[in-house]
Every structure is written in C-alpha cells, then in structure tokens.
Scaffold this active site. Sequence first.
Site, PDB file in Angstrom:
ATOM      1  N   HIS A  85      53.278   4.306  53.934  1.00 49.93           N
ATOM      2  CA  HIS A  85      53.253   5.910  53.398  1.00 49.93           C
ATOM      3  C   HIS A  85      54.364   6.295  54.491  1.00 49.93           C
ATOM      4  CE1 HIS A  85      52.123   9.758  52.342  1.00 49.93           C
ATOM      5  NE2 HIS A  85      50.849   9.745  52.666  1.00 49.93           N
TER       6      HIS A  85
ATOM      7  N   CYS B  42      45.857  11.648  59.331  1.00 46.22           N
ATOM      8  CA  CYS B  42      46.796  12.114  58.269  1.00 46.22           C
ATOM      9  C   CYS B  42      46.063  12.805  57.110  1.00 46.22           C
ATOM     10  CB  CYS B  42      47.348  10.696  57.398  1.00 46.22           C
ATOM     11  SG  CYS B  42      46.076   9.814  56.756  1.00 46.22           S
TER      12      CYS B  42
ATOM     13  N   ARG C  81      53.986   8.229  44.159  1.00 45.22           N
ATOM     14  CA  ARG C  81      52.740   7.851  44.779  1.00 45.22           C
ATOM     15  C   ARG C  81      52.390   6.637  43.661  1.00 45.22           C
ATOM     16  NH1 ARG C  81      48.088  10.879  47.751  1.00 45.22           N
ATOM     17  NH2 ARG C  81      49.856  10.974  49.327  1.00 45.22           N
TER      18      ARG C  81
ATOM     19  N   ARG D 266      54.214  18.206  57.421  1.00 39.52           N
ATOM     20  CA  ARG D 266      54.773  17.476  56.285  1.00 39.52           C
ATOM     21  C   ARG D 266      56.097  18.321  55.576  1.00 39.52           C
ATOM     22  NH1 ARG D 266      51.485  13.619  53.643  1.00 39.52           N
ATOM     23  NH2 ARG D 266      53.323  13.402  52.730  1.00 39.52           N
TER      24      ARG D 266
ATOM     25  N   GLN E 160      54.702  10.242  55.629  1.00 34.53           N
ATOM     26  CA  GLN E 160      53.677  10.429  56.510  1.00 34.53           C
ATOM     27  C   GLN E 160      53.842  10.178  57.929  1.00 34.53           C
ATOM     28  OE1 GLN E 160      50.189  12.067  55.887  1.00 34.53           O
ATOM     29  NE2 GLN E 160      50.617  12.323  58.074  1.00 34.53           N
TER      30      GLN E 160
ATOM     31  N   ASP F 245      42.393   7.001  60.323  1.00 30.66           N
ATOM     32  CA  ASP F 245      42.601   7.243  58.848  1.00 30.66           C
ATOM     33  C   ASP F 245      41.170   6.770  58.247  1.00 30.66           C
ATOM     34  OD1 ASP F 245      43.399   7.924  56.435  1.00 30.66           O
ATOM     35  OD2 ASP F 245      44.677   5.993  56.122  1.00 30.66           O
TER      36      ASP F 245
HETATM   37  N1  NVA Z   1      45.016   5.255  53.682  1.00 35.18           N
HETATM   38  C1  NVA Z   1      44.843   6.406  52.735  1.00 35.18           C
HETATM   39  C2  NVA Z   1      45.821   7.473  53.060  1.00 35.18           C
HETATM   40  C3  NVA Z   1      45.472   8.859  52.260  1.00 35.18           C
HETATM   41  C4  NVA Z   1      46.743   9.772  52.390  1.00 35.18           C
HETATM   42  C5  NVA Z   1      44.655   6.005  51.267  1.00 35.18           C
HETATM   43  O1  NVA Z   1      45.600   5.288  50.994  1.00 35.18           O
HETATM   44  O2  NVA Z   1      43.647   6.706  50.583  1.00 35.18           O
HETATM   45  N1   CP Z   2      48.114  12.572  53.790  1.00 33.80           N
HETATM   46  C1   CP Z   2      48.304  12.806  52.566  1.00 33.80           C
HETATM   47  O1   CP Z   2      49.225  12.120  52.342  1.00 33.80           O
HETATM   48  O2   CP Z   2      47.568  13.521  52.138  1.00 33.80           O
HETATM   49  P1   CP Z   2      47.666  13.625  50.433  1.00 33.80           P
HETATM   50  O3   CP Z   2      46.758  12.404  49.868  1.00 33.80           O
HETATM   51  O4   CP Z   2      46.508  14.939  50.204  1.00 33.80           O
HETATM   52  O5   CP Z   2      48.694  13.837  49.903  1.00 33.80           O
END
Ligand code: NVA
Ligand code: CP
Length: 310
Positions: free
Chosen positions: A135, A269, A108, A297, A138, A229
């Site tokens: 992502h 998500c 990540r 997931r 997801q 989201d």
């Molecule tokens: N769009 C959000 C998704 C979190 C799972 C982010 O990048 O923070």
């Molecule tokens: N949806 C998702 O990726 O959640 P987290 O940020 O908790 O991993």
Amino acid sequence: MKRLEIDHLLSISDLDREDVETVLRVARMFKERYLAGERVVPILEGRTLGLVFEKPSTRTRISFEVAMHQLGGQAFTYTYRELQLGRGEAIKDTAAVMSRYLDGVMIRARRHEDLEEFARHASIPVINGLSDLEHPCQALTDVFTIWEKLGRGPHTVVFVGDGNNVCSSLALACVTLGWDFVHSVPEGYECPERVWREVERRAEEYGAEVRIVRDPEEAVRDADVIYTDVWVSMGDEDEREERLRAFRPYQVNEELLSHAPEDAIVMHCMPIQRGYEMTDEVADSERSVIYDQAENRLHVQKAVLSLLLR
Ligand code: NVA
Ligand code: CP
C-alpha cells in the site's frame, strides 16, 4: 515541476531515497499552499485519472478524487463489477483501452500480480491504491506524517501486528529514509519473504536497522512511533478466528503504551477495528495522529499525481 523517473508506482521499492524525499517535499508544498487558502493549484488541468476498485475504500477513493479536483483535473471511479473486467475482459485489453482515454489510473486490486500485468500493458502511469502485497501511497503519507510530527529523523518506527500490505510498504519507506524499523509479530504472520529481503537490503544501503521482536512490550521500548493495522485484512476473512487468537497479545492498548517512551506517537492507516488491534482509549488519545494521517493522504496524493502524470 520535476517528475519522478518511473513509469508506475506499484511498490515503495520503485522509489529511491531521493524520490521519497521529493514526494515529501512536494506534499508539504501542496499542504502549505492549501492551508494558506490556495485550494486549487491547476497543474493537471485537462488531465483525467481513473480509479478502479476491486475492494472497498473510503480514504483512498476520496483523497484521490479530491486531489485531482484540487490539481485542476478530474477523476472517475469504477468498481470492477461495473467494468467488463468484472465479467472476464482481459487485463491486457482493459489496460490498453484505458490508456487511450485516461492520463493515469489508480487501481485497488486483490492480487498484486494483476496490477503488475495491468502496468505491463498500460501506456499511462499505474498507481497501486492497495494490493495484497503493498500500500505504497499509504506508506508515503505515513512517513510524511512522521516527518511533520517528529522531524526528519532518524526515528524508530515499531509496527505491532500483521505483516500485511501496510506493514510491508511502511517498512520499505522507513528504511529508505534511514529510519529503524521494528516489527513485533507472532510467528507465521511476518511480511512476505520477498519484501523482507528488500527491506533488509535497503536497510543496509541506507544505514537503518531492522528487527523482528516477538514480545510487543520489548519491541516498543525505544519507539518514536507505534503503528498498527487490522488483524484481518480485506481478503483474509476466512482466517478471522485464528488471526484474532494469534494477535490478541499484540493489541495496542494503554498497558502496552506504558512500556513505550511517553512521547511516542500512535498511528493507524484506518479503518480501525476498535477494540481489536487498538483500543478506543488509545485511538482517541492525545498520542494518536490517525486523523492527521487520513488528512495527509490528500496532500501526498497530489504530490504523487503531479510527479507522475504527464
Ligand atoms: N491491511 C488493510 C489495509 C486497509 C487500508 C487491508 O488490506 O484490508
Ligand atoms: N487507509 C486506507 O487506504 O483506507 P481506505 O481503505 O478507506 O481507502
């Protein structure tokens, strides 16, 4: 088991339609076996996955850790801060060294380019566990959940909100399956051009329609799925005030849902900023499938790992 013919999973655009359908089928198999009481299917016995996080995570971290356990392997989690990477060790060196220990790595990262650089120097599969651009794990779960709830489609998926990583991967996944994708978004917050061009190209290739519809009430009129989201993604905190202003008319609430078909399902998500992009009423309603998405997931992660790790 048949493997995917790719080295890394950094973007949904690494996958064609057959690949996506393979992931969905294998995920279903894992879920069915799990629900039938077969909690461990040890096809990755002795394999080790590294999980590297530059940003926080609940679902991605836990589902990957548990997925490796349920496949008979092991996962180890590291934050950037704990690694020499956080002190400036070159991505190239980290990738080469991790490749000597691990059988795969999920990352990540803040910058998608860092993931690409890591993948260039790794000799093990690299999986995008979220970047600023995409992502993909997801989105694979999301189309799996839609498949499970509504069947193979085609469907009309309407994303109301920011053209962020989640929206970009979802748009790519939907059109790859030949599903129509509508993005309801204020001007200036669309998906990056590079992604949208690929969405349009794939829509043409796979026979789907894509549209940007500014008015959210008009956008949800024919929706089978309404997805949203957060308005402020991790890394966008400096823009918080202007984003809250821009997205206020795009809240997924009961009033917006009154313009959608009654059987349209609602997705997110997670994590949700309740009271911002989605009200409590909607998140906790019968139409909401958010916890099923989170649960899935795990099974989709097992599919991805079993198809990618050697
Ligand atoms: N769009 C959000 C998704 C979190 C799972 C982010 O990048 O923070
Ligand atoms: N949806 C998702 O990726 O959640 P987290 O940020 O908790 O991993």
